[in-house]
Motif scaffolding. Structure first.
Motif, mmCIF file in Angstrom:
data_model
loop_
_atom_site.group_PDB
_atom_site.id
_atom_site.type_symbol
_atom_site.label_atom_id
_atom_site.label_comp_id
_atom_site.label_asym_id
_atom_site.label_seq_id
_atom_site.Cartn_x
_atom_site.Cartn_y
_atom_site.Cartn_z
ATOM 1 N N ASP A 106 0.624 -1.290 -0.029
ATOM 2 C CA ASP A 106 0.013 -0.075 -0.031
ATOM 3 C C ASP A 106 0.840 1.294 -0.154
ATOM 4 N N VAL A 107 2.017 1.159 0.503
ATOM 5 C CA VAL A 107 3.028 2.126 0.662
ATOM 6 C C VAL A 107 3.443 2.579 -0.775
ATOM 7 N N ILE A 108 4.092 1.530 -1.574
ATOM 8 C CA ILE A 108 4.132 1.507 -2.914
ATOM 9 C C ILE A 108 3.174 2.064 -3.799
ATOM 10 N N PHE A 109 2.073 1.322 -3.552
ATOM 11 C CA PHE A 109 1.091 2.038 -4.446
ATOM 12 C C PHE A 109 0.662 3.282 -4.352
ATOM 13 N N GLU A 110 0.789 4.101 -3.445
ATOM 14 C CA GLU A 110 0.470 5.547 -2.885
ATOM 15 C C GLU A 110 1.581 6.347 -3.609
ATOM 16 N N LYS A 111 2.864 5.829 -3.355
ATOM 17 C CA LYS A 111 3.999 6.258 -4.244
ATOM 18 C C LYS A 111 3.767 6.368 -5.613
ATOM 19 N N CYS A 112 3.016 5.459 -6.353
ATOM 20 C CA CYS A 112 2.794 5.120 -7.629
ATOM 21 C C CYS A 112 1.800 6.264 -8.106
ATOM 22 N N LEU A 113 0.779 6.224 -7.186
ATOM 23 C CA LEU A 113 -0.524 7.169 -7.557
ATOM 24 C C LEU A 113 0.016 8.595 -7.655
ATOM 25 N N LYS A 114 0.940 8.853 -6.750
ATOM 26 C CA LYS A 114 1.413 10.333 -6.763
ATOM 27 C C LYS A 114 2.205 10.691 -7.960
ATOM 28 N N LYS A 115 3.065 9.507 -8.253
ATOM 29 C CA LYS A 115 3.738 9.836 -9.524
ATOM 30 C C LYS A 115 2.789 9.822 -10.748
ATOM 31 N N LYS A 116 1.817 9.076 -10.811
ATOM 32 C CA LYS A 116 0.814 9.358 -11.919
ATOM 33 C C LYS A 116 0.269 10.531 -11.849
ATOM 34 N N GLU A 117 -0.326 11.050 -10.734
ATOM 35 C CA GLU A 117 -0.816 12.425 -10.674
ATOM 36 C C GLU A 117 0.061 13.500 -11.275
ATOM 37 N N LEU A 118 1.375 13.403 -10.640
ATOM 38 C CA LEU A 118 2.255 14.312 -11.132
ATOM 39 C C LEU A 118 2.518 14.402 -12.882
ATOM 40 N N GLY A 119 2.472 12.998 -13.251
ATOM 41 C CA GLY A 119 2.444 12.994 -14.817
ATOM 42 C C GLY A 119 1.226 13.497 -15.364
ATOM 43 N N ASN A 120 0.234 13.286 -14.580
ATOM 44 C CA ASN A 120 -1.134 14.163 -15.428
ATOM 45 C C ASN A 120 -0.947 15.566 -15.360
ATOM 46 N N GLN A 121 -0.463 15.878 -14.213
ATOM 47 C CA GLN A 121 -0.101 17.668 -14.220
ATOM 48 C C GLN A 121 0.713 18.146 -15.334
ATOM 49 N N LYS A 122 1.802 17.251 -15.449
ATOM 50 C CA LYS A 122 2.667 17.592 -16.666
ATOM 51 C C LYS A 122 2.289 17.423 -17.952
ATOM 52 N N PHE A 123 1.258 16.518 -18.155
ATOM 53 C CA PHE A 123 0.552 16.128 -19.300
ATOM 54 C C PHE A 123 -0.447 17.624 -19.657
ATOM 55 N N LYS A 124 -1.349 18.079 -18.696
ATOM 56 C CA LYS A 124 -1.854 19.005 -18.987
ATOM 57 C C LYS A 124 -1.096 20.340 -19.169
ATOM 58 N N GLU A 125 0.049 20.549 -18.731
ATOM 59 C CA GLU A 125 0.999 21.524 -19.195
ATOM 60 C C GLU A 125 1.641 21.474 -20.569
ATOM 61 N N GLY A 126 1.091 20.326 -21.110
ATOM 62 C CA GLY A 126 1.882 20.177 -22.454
ATOM 63 C C GLY A 126 3.188 19.670 -22.392
ATOM 64 N N LYS A 127 3.981 19.205 -21.071
ATOM 65 C CA LYS A 127 5.205 18.563 -20.966
ATOM 66 C C LYS A 127 5.227 17.096 -21.346
ATOM 67 N N TRP A 128 4.925 16.605 -22.362
ATOM 68 C CA TRP A 128 4.817 15.414 -22.760
ATOM 69 C C TRP A 128 5.790 14.447 -22.172
ATOM 70 N N GLN A 129 7.029 14.892 -22.649
ATOM 71 C CA GLN A 129 8.256 13.761 -22.034
ATOM 72 C C GLN A 129 8.301 13.742 -20.492
#
Length: 280
Positions: free
Chosen positions: A124-147
């Motif tokens: 569950d600790v690993i899961f939460e860390k992955c979730l946060k990375k996914k959400e950060l990726g989503n934020q970068k995606f919205k900003e147009g920072k695809w890579q």
């Protein structure tokens, strides 16, 4: 065998003698351990020593990054314990010679001190860390920072692979699969945006391995195939996708688009062959 010798496996393959008692817990599988060691042959010749380098050695238990004798022996130790391990070749390097200092089929002797260890993270600790990375990726995606978005998704995928799924119950496994699926879908979209269709296709395939009827994965797979001029593959993928999701407007539009592309390609080749025959 002396009284304080321990036969770890019961077959004499890994013998342990405690030289100094330790305290506390023992490392669990997947723990990162820190040790000092001195390795010698049975004739007393030293072939390696972390103490000579004055640098402790770290490794993760059970990942096969060290000899089997260590993977099986170190988890029997407590913090601060100093032990002597006599490891037969079958649990060391076998008939291989990893260096000129260790002959093939050598029994190895290690004096090991367990300095400390970091317990493995729970799922569950690993899961939460992955979730946060996914959400950060989503934020970068919205900003147009695809890579940058893909970099975060890649980190999330790498991290979630550390979860020992075999130990999860049905509900936990479902949560992990659902998150893994979303991350692969998001990765595929980020890679499509950068024009890296080969890697995007790989993410689509991994998403479809989890959910073969996922319409987003099928649609993005079709885009990848079509962008590499595999119109047949794109059409076939969209055809299946429309069987799964008949009212998907985006799929219908792409299906017509790639059908036209396929017909244009057939026409182009036909005209090319006609010109060739005329020349002949």
């Amino acid at each position: 065998m002396t009284e304080n010798m321990i036969d770890i496996l019961g077959n004499g393959g890994i013998m342990k003698e405690i030289l100094k008692e330790g305290t506390g817990e023992k490392p669990l599988p997947n723990s990162k351990v820190q040790v000092h060691y001195v390795g010698t042959l049975t004739n007393g010749k030293k072939f390696d020593s972390s103490r000579d380098r004055d640098q402790p050695f770290e490794f993760v238990v059970g990942k096969r990054s060290v000899i089997q004798g260590w993977d099986l022996g170190i988890p029997t130790m407590k913090i601060g314990e100093l032990a002597k391990f006599t490891i037969k070749a079958d649990y060391a390097y076998g008939s291989q010679s990893p260096s000129k200092d260790i002959p093939p089929n050598s029994t190895l002797i290690f004096n090991v001190e367990l300095l400390g260890f970091e317990a493995p993270e729970t799922w569950d600790v690993i899961f939460e860390k992955c979730l946060k990375k996914k959400e950060l990726g989503n934020q970068k995606f919205k900003e147009g920072k695809w890579q940058e978005a893909e970099n975060e998704y890649h980190g999330a995928i790498h991290k979630i692979s550390e979860i020992p799924t075999s130990s999860l119950n049905e509900e936990e496994a479902k949560k992990v699969n659902e998150l893994t699926l979303v991350i692969h879908l998001n990765s595929a979209m980020a890679m499509i945006k950068t024009g890296n269709f080969h890697h995007a296709l790989s993410h689509c395939s991994q998403a479809l391995a989890i959910d073969p009827k996922n319409s987003k994965a099928l649609y993005r797979k079709a885009i990848c195939l079509g962008s590499e001029s595999d119109f047949e593959g794109a059409i076939s993928t969209l055809k299946f996708g429309l069987e799964v999701d008949p009212n998907n407007g985006a799929m219908k539009s792409k299906f017509k688009f790639y059908m036209q592309k396929k017909n244009d390609e057939i026409k182009r080749k036909r005209e090319m062959y006609q010109r060739m025959f005329k020349k002949k």
